[in-house]
Design an enzyme around this catalytic site. Structure first.
Site, mmCIF file in Angstrom:
data_model
loop_
_atom_site.group_PDB
_atom_site.id
_atom_site.type_symbol
_atom_site.label_atom_id
_atom_site.label_comp_id
_atom_site.label_asym_id
_atom_site.label_seq_id
_atom_site.Cartn_x
_atom_site.Cartn_y
_atom_site.Cartn_z
ATOM 1 N N GLY A 69 1.957 2.708 10.911
ATOM 2 C CA GLY A 69 2.977 3.762 10.828
ATOM 3 C C GLY A 69 3.635 4.127 12.151
ATOM 4 O O GLY A 69 4.299 5.158 12.252
ATOM 5 N N SER A 128 2.753 -1.662 10.497
ATOM 6 C CA SER A 128 4.181 -1.681 10.851
ATOM 7 C C SER A 128 4.886 -3.010 10.567
ATOM 8 O O SER A 128 5.812 -3.392 11.286
ATOM 9 C CB SER A 128 4.367 -1.299 12.325
ATOM 10 O OG SER A 128 3.938 0.032 12.528
ATOM 11 N N GLU A 169 -7.181 5.268 7.200
ATOM 12 C CA GLU A 169 -6.878 6.626 6.706
ATOM 13 C C GLU A 169 -8.018 7.149 5.820
ATOM 14 O O GLU A 169 -8.246 8.362 5.752
ATOM 15 C CB GLU A 169 -5.525 6.617 5.977
ATOM 16 C CG GLU A 169 -4.372 6.474 6.971
ATOM 17 C CD GLU A 169 -3.114 5.812 6.430
ATOM 18 O OE1 GLU A 169 -3.004 5.627 5.197
ATOM 19 O OE2 GLU A 169 -2.235 5.469 7.240
ATOM 20 N N ASN A 177 0.865 -1.184 0.000
ATOM 21 C CA ASN A 177 0.000 0.000 0.000
ATOM 22 C C ASN A 177 0.903 1.235 0.000
ATOM 23 O O ASN A 177 1.481 1.580 1.031
ATOM 24 C CB ASN A 177 -0.906 -0.021 1.239
ATOM 25 C CG ASN A 177 -1.788 1.213 1.315
ATOM 26 O OD1 ASN A 177 -1.802 2.043 0.401
ATOM 27 N ND2 ASN A 177 -2.536 1.349 2.403
HETATM 28 P P1 13P Z 1 2.646 0.771 7.683
HETATM 29 O O1 13P Z 1 3.175 -0.561 7.207
HETATM 30 O O2 13P Z 1 3.426 1.926 7.154
HETATM 31 O O3 13P Z 1 2.477 0.775 9.159
HETATM 32 O O4 13P Z 1 1.191 0.927 7.049
HETATM 33 C C1 13P Z 1 0.314 -0.114 7.172
HETATM 34 C C2 13P Z 1 -0.876 0.147 6.364
HETATM 35 O O5 13P Z 1 -1.595 1.124 6.576
HETATM 36 C C3 13P Z 1 -1.174 -0.797 5.295
HETATM 37 O O6 13P Z 1 -2.411 -0.527 4.720
#
Ligand code: 13P
Length: 249
Positions: A173, A210, A100, A11
């Site tokens: 994140g 993460s 998000e 993603n």
């Molecule tokens: P991160 O791997 O950056 O934490 O993001 C995860 C995510 O939102 C995948 O859709």
């Protein structure tokens, strides 16, 4: 050699340039290795889909979108893209319900509408759900997950083309991942819910939040997990390949 992890989904969120797409050519060669039997899907911003199509042309790597408008087909909706348009532009998958996107206004009813229209346009759905930190502290994770899934699946007839991605909002994140015990507990809960309540015989369940080349060694062995939705660690091709490689070792 086969791998229990069937899906590695990148993603890219609102990241990437045409130049960075070219650096990902390397994954095409990797995906053609003899013992490689998993699915790789890239979900870049729509602006980069054409460039990715060029480099993935002779491979099995698929492309996906990160969201869509809740109405299908065509119409007077400035700035929007329908599932039909995304399918036509070369996407086979679509991420829906990402936290998000929920923060930008997507609620469970809108997500439900998007799922129905995306299925009609023959897109495979990556449905995201998960609790916030506040909900985790209140110990209502099961309730939140159950409600998000039930409302998303309302009146959805064909659930076979949906991947269910558990993404705790507080893990995205942040570098924080659930401890093994809790992750196992929630994955089992999700699996049972999908089988008993939603009558999906063999649900595919992903985890996102993460994921990186260090924690993958633990994550890959966890039961009831069929794949990963990877954000920042998928932006650099070497890191992404490293994560995949480590699930094969
Ligand atoms: P991160 O791997 O950056 O934490 O993001 C995860 C995510 O939102 C995948 O859709």
């Amino acid at each position: 050699m086969t791998n229990k992890i069937k899906y590695f989904i990148a993603n890219w969120k609102m990241n990437g340039t045409n130049k960075s797409v070219n650096l990902h050519k390397k994954i095409v060669k990797f995906s053609k290795k003899k013992n490689f039997n998993s699915n790789i899907v890239y979900c870049p911003p729509i602006t980069l889909v054409r460039s990715f199509q060029k480099i993935f042309k002779k491979s099995k790597i698929k492309l996906g979108a990160q969201n869509c408008f809740y109405k299908d087909q065509y119409g007077p909706y400035t700035g929007q893209l329908s599932p039909k348009m995304l399918k036509e532009s070369g996407c086979d998958f679509i991420i829906l319900g990402h936290s998000e996107s929920r923060q930008q206004g997507d609620n469970n009813n809108i997500i439900n509408q998007k799922i129905i229209n995306s299925i009609n346009s023959r897109l495979k759905i990556i449905l995201c759900f998960g609790e916030t930190l506040n909900e985790k502290r209140k110990k209502i994770t099961n309730k939140v997950i159950s409600r998000q899934i039930s409302q998303a699946l309302k009146n959805v007839k064909n659930k076979n083309n949906i991947l269910f991605s558990y993404e705790p909002v507080w893990s995205i994140g942040t570098g924080n991942v659930l401890n093994e015990h809790d992750l196992k507990k929630y994955l089992l809960f999700i699996k049972k819910l999908l089988i008993s309540k939603h009558k999906i015989k063999k649900p595919n369940i992903l985890y996102g939040g993460s994921v990186n080349s260090s924690n993958i060694k633990t994550l890959k062995n966890i039961n009831n997990l069929d794949g990963f939705l990877i954000g920042s660690a998928s932006l650099k091709v070497n890191k992404f390949i490293d994560i995949i490689k480590k699930t094969y070792n």
